[in-house]
Design an enzyme around this catalytic site. Structure first.
Site, PDB file in Angstrom:
ATOM      1  N   TRP A 199      27.683  54.294  40.014  1.00  0.00           N
ATOM      2  CA  TRP A 199      26.871  55.056  40.955  1.00  0.00           C
ATOM      3  C   TRP A 199      27.704  56.203  41.505  1.00  0.00           C
ATOM      4  CZ3 TRP A 199      27.709  55.883  46.242  1.00  0.00           C
ATOM      5  CH2 TRP A 199      26.686  56.585  46.889  1.00  0.00           C
ATOM      6  N   ASP A 366      11.325  63.410  51.838  1.00  0.00           N
ATOM      7  CA  ASP A 366      12.031  62.273  51.247  1.00  0.00           C
ATOM      8  C   ASP A 366      11.757  60.986  52.034  1.00  0.00           C
ATOM      9  OD1 ASP A 366      14.481  60.684  50.091  1.00  0.00           O
ATOM     10  OD2 ASP A 366      14.420  62.536  48.931  1.00  0.00           O
ATOM     11  N   ASP A 367      12.599  60.005  51.868  1.00  0.00           N
ATOM     12  CA  ASP A 367      12.435  58.659  52.410  1.00  0.00           C
ATOM     13  C   ASP A 367      12.186  58.680  53.918  1.00  0.00           C
ATOM     14  OD1 ASP A 367      12.448  55.933  52.697  1.00  0.00           O
ATOM     15  OD2 ASP A 367      14.468  55.622  51.920  1.00  0.00           O
ATOM     16  N   ASP A 478      11.743  57.014  42.726  1.00  0.00           N
ATOM     17  CA  ASP A 478      13.082  56.439  42.868  1.00  0.00           C
ATOM     18  C   ASP A 478      13.083  54.946  42.535  1.00  0.00           C
ATOM     19  OD1 ASP A 478      15.787  56.409  43.409  1.00  0.00           O
ATOM     20  OD2 ASP A 478      15.605  57.250  45.413  1.00  0.00           O
ATOM     21  N   MET A 479      14.273  54.421  42.255  1.00  0.00           N
ATOM     22  CA  MET A 479      14.497  52.983  42.015  1.00  0.00           C
ATOM     23  C   MET A 479      15.922  52.682  42.474  1.00  0.00           C
ATOM     24  SD  MET A 479      15.107  50.950  38.503  1.00  0.00           S
ATOM     25  CE  MET A 479      15.021  49.169  38.367  1.00  0.00           C
ATOM     26  N   ASP A 548      23.328  60.918  42.782  1.00  0.00           N
ATOM     27  CA  ASP A 548      23.325  61.003  44.237  1.00  0.00           C
ATOM     28  C   ASP A 548      24.551  61.740  44.753  1.00  0.00           C
ATOM     29  OD1 ASP A 548      20.917  59.826  44.761  1.00  0.00           O
ATOM     30  OD2 ASP A 548      21.709  57.859  45.237  1.00  0.00           O
TER      31      ASP A 548
END
Length: 734
Positions: A199, A366-367, A478-479, A548
Site C-alpha cells: 500500500w 469524497d468520503d 473504492d475498496m 494513495d
C-alpha cells in the site's frame, strides 16, 4: 489476410502478428505441443523439435518407444498425474476422486473477430481487426473438454488466450486448477520481471533470473492487490528499455491470481498465469462450462519500452470503455486531502468557487457524505445523505456547483459494510462469513458477499439511485480492505471453494449494469489507491487511482512501474499539498504538476491556502494540461530515465503517433552543489525530421536528439522539474 495458418497434414497451427509467430502442433499421440513463440517464422512442421529420449521420464501407455514423454514435451495444456511432473495448467477431480487429466486433440475452428467471454471482461475488436482460433481437446476418461481460445490481432503484436472447460460426462467433476495460459520455452536464459509492492508503494519493477525449480507470483487477498500485479514479463539478460527480447503476459482479472515460472531439469521454461488454485474449487455439473479469464500476450525484440507501448495501445483501444477512448477526462478537485471528514455544503461550495477561478472543471465529493459518517468507523452500506453535513441533500448541491460551471463526482465504497450501520443491523448475513467463526475487521468494516444475487441487486440499486437522482458525472469506486473468512451461507459445502471467484463475477456484473445504465458517467476504480489496478477493472473503469501516496517524489516511481503495462490514460494522478501528508516531503508545485500530468489530472488540496503566486502556477498547469492532454492520453510513452537508478534524475516522454509532437518531463531528484552534467537522449522521433524546442526556439534534427541528446539545465534544489515541448518544423511552430 487472415493471420492464422493450418497445415492439416502435419496438424500444425501458426498465428502471425506483424512481428511474431505463435506455433503449435499435434503430436502423433494427440497431445497439443507448443513449438514456437517469438520472431516471425514461415515453416509449419516443427515436429523434429520434440522427440528426445530421457531416462526417468515415463512414456504414455500408447507410446511404442521411449522417444516421447510428456515430462519432456513443451505443451499448450499440461495435464496432471499422467507423466509430466512439472506444474500443471489444469487439475480436475472426477467423480471417483481421481485427479489425473490429459487433454488430447479433437478439432479446431477459425472465425473472424472475437467472441465475448461470458460474465467476464475481455478485449474487444471489429470483425476485420482480429481472428480467432479455437482448438478443442478432450480428456477421454473424465469426458471433460478444453476449448483453447486464441485471438490474434492483425495490426498489433498481441494475442489473447483463455480456456473454456466443458463437462460432457455423466457426473459432476471438480475443477481444482484452471490456468488461462501456458507458454513454454526451449531454454531458461531469461529474467522474470514482476511488479510487487505494498500500500502506498505499488508496482515497483523487480527483475530476477530464472532458476531450476518454480517461482510463484500471486495474490490470495481476494483482489489483484497492492502486493503483486497480475503481470509477468520474460526478458533476456541483455534486454533493456530499447533493445532485446521481451515477452509480456497480462491477466484480465481482479481477484486471486497466480503466475508461475518453472525451469525443468532439462533447462526448459514454463510460464503459467491464471486464477489462484488455493482455496479454489469449482463444481462443474454435466453439460456445464467454466470460462477462464483472458491472458493478453505480446512479444517484441525492441525492449521493455516497446512491450509497454504494445500493452498501452491495446488496452486503450481494445479494453477500456470506448466512450472514453477519445474523450479528455475532466480536470478535477477532490476534497479529501483538503477536508477529510470535516466538511459541509458551504465548505464544498467554497472549494468549488476557488476551483472555477483556477480553471478546474469538476468537484469530487469524497468520503463522509452519507449515513452518520464522521470517521471511518461507521455507515458504509447506508448510502443515504448525511443531513447534518448536507442538509439540502446532494441534488441541490450538484445544481449549485453546475451553476458555477462545475461538474460533480461522488465517492462510494459499495462492496463494504460497517458493523455500525443500518445495513449490517438489518442484514448481518450479507457479509462474507463462516458460520460459527468470528469475522475479522479491516478499517472497522466487513466485506459484503457478492456471491449473493440479493446483495448484488441491493448494491446496483443503491449506486444507481445516487447517480440517477443527483446527476453525477463521475463515480470513484473504492475498496479499502481485502477478503477474510470467505464463506457464503447460500452455497453448499461442496461449493465454498467457488466464493472467491463468484465474488469477482458479482463485482463485474454490478459494474457492467452501472456502465450500461449510466454510459456517460466516468468511473474511476480505487482500492486503497492502486490495490486493484488491473485489466479487469480497466474494462469498466477507464481510469484508476494509481496510489494513495500523493507525494510527487514517490509517485514518479509508482507511475514508472505502472507504465510497464498500463497506459497513462488509465492513471488517476493529482497534485497534493506540501509538506505531503504521508511522507512530510516538500516538492515544488511546478514539479508536482508535471508529475500529475502523467495521467488523468486533478488536485487534492485546500485551494484556499494557496498564495497568489501558487494560484497563477495552478492556472498555468491547467492550461498546459489542456494543451497537451491529447498527446499525454494517446501518444506513445517512453521511460527515459528510471527514478530508481541512482542517477539523481528521472525523465519521461510523450510522442504523438505521427512523431511530430514531443513533450518531455525531466526532474532533478537531488540537488548537488557541483553536480554532474546530465544529457538526455530522446526516443521515438523521426531521424531526418527537424524539431523546434518551444521555449528556446532552438532547432535540432531527430537523430541528434536521439543519439547526442539535449543538455538539461542545472536546477536549484531537490525534486525540481523542467518541462519542455518540441514540434516538427513543418508544423508551423512559432
Amino acid at each position: 489476410m487472415m493471420p492464422i495458418f493450418i497445415d492439416k497434414k502435419s496438424k500444425s497451427f501458426r498465428m502471425d502478428t506483424p512481428g511474431s509467430s505463435y506455433c503449435m502442433q499435434v503430436s502423433q499421440y494427440g497431445d497439443l505441443l507448443h513449438t514456437h513463440y517469438g520472431g516471425r517464422i514461415s515453416d509449419m512442421d516443427l515436429s523434429e523439435l520434440w522427440n528426445q529420449k530421457r531416462e526417468f521420464s515415463p512414456n504414455p501407455a500408447e507410446c511404442g518407444d521411449r522417444l516421447y514423454s510428456l515430462d519432456v514435451s513443451l505443451q499448450e495444456v499440461p495435464g496432471n498425474m499422467t507423466g509430466d511432473y512439472r506444474t500443471p495448467s489444469v487439475i480436475i477431480k472426477d467423480s471417483t476422486g481421481a485427479a489425473a487429466v490429459r487433454f488430447q486433440y479433437e478439432s479446431f475452428r477459425v472465425y473472424e473477430g472475437k467472441s465475448e467471454l461470458a460474465g467476464l471482461p475481455s478485449s474487444f475488436c471489429g470483425k476485420k481487426q482480429a481472428d480467432t482460433l479455437e482448438i478443442t481437446l478432450t480428456d477421454t476418461y473424465s469426458k471433460v473438454k478444453a476449448v483453447l481460445i486464441y485471438t490474434v490481432f492483425r495490426d498489433m503484436d498481441m494475442i489473447t488466450r483463455s480456456v473454456r472447460l466443458i463437462n460432457e460426462g455423466e457426473k459432476a467433476v471438480y475443477i481444482k486448477k484452471a490456468a488461462s495460459s501456458c507458454v513454454e520455452f526451449a531454454d531458461s536464459r531469461y529474467e522474470l520481471v514482476s511488479l510487487p509492492g505494498c500500500w502506498a508503494m505499488e508496482r515497483t519493477p523487480q527483475r530476477k533470473e530464472l532458476f531450476q525449480g518454480r517461482q510463484v507470483y500471486e495474490s490470495r487477498r481476494g483482489a489483484s492487490s497492492h502486493q503483486m500485479n497480475p503481470f509477468l514479463a520474460l526478458v533476456r539478460p541483455e534486454t533493456n528499455e530499447v533493445h532485446g527480447q521481451a515477452y509480456g503476459f497480462s491477466f484480465v482479472y481482479s481477484g486471486n491470481f497466480m503466475g508461475e515460472a518453472e525451469v525443468s531439469q532439462y533447462g526448459t521454461s514454463r510460464i503459467l498465469l491464471g486464477i489462484h488454485p488455493q482455496d479454489f474449487t469449482w463444481k462443474l455439473e454435466t453439460e456445464e462450462a467454466f470460462q477462464t479469464p483472458e491472458v493478453v500476450m505480446t512479444y517484441t525484440d525492441q525492449g521493455l519500452g516497446a512491450m509497454s507501448r504494445n500493452f498501452h495501445d491495446f488496452y486503450r483501444n481494445h479494453l477500456c470503455n470506448p466512450r472514453w477512448m477519445d474523450t479528455r477526462r475532466p480536470i478535477l478537485i477532490n476534497n479529501w486531502e483538503a477536508t477529510y471528514f470535516d466538511f459541509n455544503s458551504a465548505r464544498l461550495l467554497e472549494i468549488g468557487k476557488e476551483a472555477v477561478e483556477l480553471g478546474i472543471e469538476m468537484l469530487v465529493i469524497d468520503d463522509g457524505w452519507f449515513g452518520k459518517r464522521e470517521d471511518d468507523t461507521s455507515s458504509l452500506g447506508d448510502w443515504v445523505v448525511n443531513r447534518r453535513k448536507l442538509p439540502e441533500g446532494l441534488k441541490p448541491l450538484v445544481g449549485k456547483l453546475r451553476e458555477m460551471g462545475l461538474k460533480s463526482g461522488i465517492w462510494m465504497e459499495p462492496e463494504m459494510v460497517s458493523k455500525d450501520s443500518q445495513l449490517y443491523r438489518k442484514h448481518p448475513e450479507w457479509c462474507l462469513h463462516i458460520e460459527g467463526r468470528p469475522c475479522s475487521t479491516g478499517r472497522s468494516q466487513y466485506v459484503l458477499d457478492l456471491a449473493r444475487a440479493d446483495v448484488c441487486e441491493y448494491l446496483f440499486e443503491a449506486v444507481d439511485q445516487v447517480l440517477s437522482e443527483s446527476g453525477f458525472a463521475y463515480l470513484k469506486w473504492d475498496m479499502n480492505r481485502h477478503l477474510t473468512e470467505v464463506g457464503s451461507v447460500l452455497l453448499g459445502t461442496d461449493r465454498q471453494g467457488e466464493i472467491f471467484h463468484r465474488y469477482v463475477l458479482g463485482l463485474y456484473q454490478i459494474l457492467g449494469r452501472i456502465v450500461r445504465a449510466h454510459p456517460d458517467v466516468l468511473i474511476e476504480g480505487c482500492s486503497g489507491g492502486g490495490g486493484r489496478f488491473d485489466p479487469g477493472m480497466l474494462y469498466y473503469c477507464p481510469q484508476i487511482w494509481t496510489s494513495d501516496d500523493t507525494d510527487a517524489g514517490e509517485r514518479m516511481m509508482i507511475q514508472y512501474g505502472t507504465s510497464m503495462v498500463y497506459p497513462p490514460s488509465a492513471m488517476g494522478s493529482h497534485v497534493s499539498a506540501c509538506p505531503n501528508h504521508q511522507t512530510g516531503r516538500t516538492v515544488s508545485l511546478h514539479t508536482r504538476g508535471m508529475t500529475a500530468m502523467t495521467g488523468g489530472f486533478g488536485y487534492e488540496m485546500d485551494l484556499g491556502k494557496l498564495s497568489l503566486e501558487e494560484k497563477e502556477e495552478v492556472k498555468r498547469q491547467i492550461e498546459a494540461y489542456k494543451q497537451y492532454a491529447e498527446l499525454i492520453m494517446h501518444g506513445d510513452y517512453f521511460r527515459l530515465v528510471n527514478p530508481d537508478e541512482g542517477r539523481d534524475i528521472c525523465a519521461w516522454e510523450f510522442v504523438s503517433k505521427d512523431k511530430k509532437k514531443v513533450l518531455v518531463h525531466y526532474v532533478q531528484m537531488r540537488g548537488r552543489a557541483n553536480g554532474p552534467l546530465h544529457i538526455l537522449q530522446l526516443q521515438g522521433l523521426l531521424a531526418a525530421e527537424r524539431y523546434q524546442e518551444k521555449k528556446a526556439g532552438l532547432i535540432y534534427h531527430g537523430d541528434t536528439l536521439m543519439n547526442a541528446g539535449l543538455r538539461m539545465p542545472l536546477l536549484m534544489g531537490d525534486f525540481q522539474g523542467y518541462q519542455f515541448y518540441l514540434e516538427a518544423r513543418d508544423s508551423n511552430v512559432g
